[in-house]
Scaffold this motif. Sequence first.
Motif: not given
Length: 261
Positions: A172-180, A77-85, A223-233
């Motif tokens: 913060l992860q919810v905000i970013l995932c919904i934004g993406h 997850v860390l690599c996704w947010f560092v690399l995806s951005h 796809v990835v933000p949807a999975m991470l959104l579920y994780q955060s919920f």
Amino acid sequence: MNQMETATHQHPPHSHPYYPVDSMVPGYAPNESHAVSIIARFGGLIAAQLVLALWVAERAANPGRPEGGLGRSEQAVLCWFVLSHNIGGFLHCFFEGYFVVNHATMPSSQALFAQLWKEYALSDSRYMTSDPFMLCIESLTVLIWGPLSYLLAGYIAFGRGSGENLRRRHILQVILCIGHMYGVALYYGTCFFVERHGGISFSRPEVLYQWVYFAGLNAPWAVVPAMLLYQSFRAIGHCRENLGEGDSAALKKIASSKKDR
């Protein structure tokens, strides 16, 4: 001749390879480097960012830390947010930032990022025409989602010792995932609407550009933000349950102390 070479060397009447063929792309100059070379050099930059992200993740995973090591899933997850951005930090802040700053001169430039954008624009010519929607959404991406992704990566790597940091991380992860997901929906949706109701396609018809570049390269940001959104919920739900159990224990303790009196 393959699809990349066809798009590069057989220009429509307006002296550029983009669709629609009557798009105005002032000063367009074909890329001097082959698409494979451009993508390989960009891949090297991404690989360097990935190595850096993994190094940070491994340091965060040091089992000597009081709160324990960072698990493999959290490292991912860390690599996704560092690399995806960076594909948020690097892609959002630098690559997409390059478009926002240099959109007017990219068609004539031979800089690496300009050539990459000219190659990708074969699947979406709006990047070559200073399209207002693209400038607005990419500016928001550069100014908001990129820095926030780095902040979230920091929470994941170094803020695990406190329940408060965990809550902040997932909010913060919810905000970013919904934004993406919202950004991808707008990106795909505007193209679909214009093509469906206006009969205008911004992509060349070849499979490489329609399905690999346009559909394939953008799909991970849905796809990835949807999975991470579920994780955060789920994580937020566990936090609420733990708080509820803590409140119940505190109430029982107070009631017990009153009885002892």
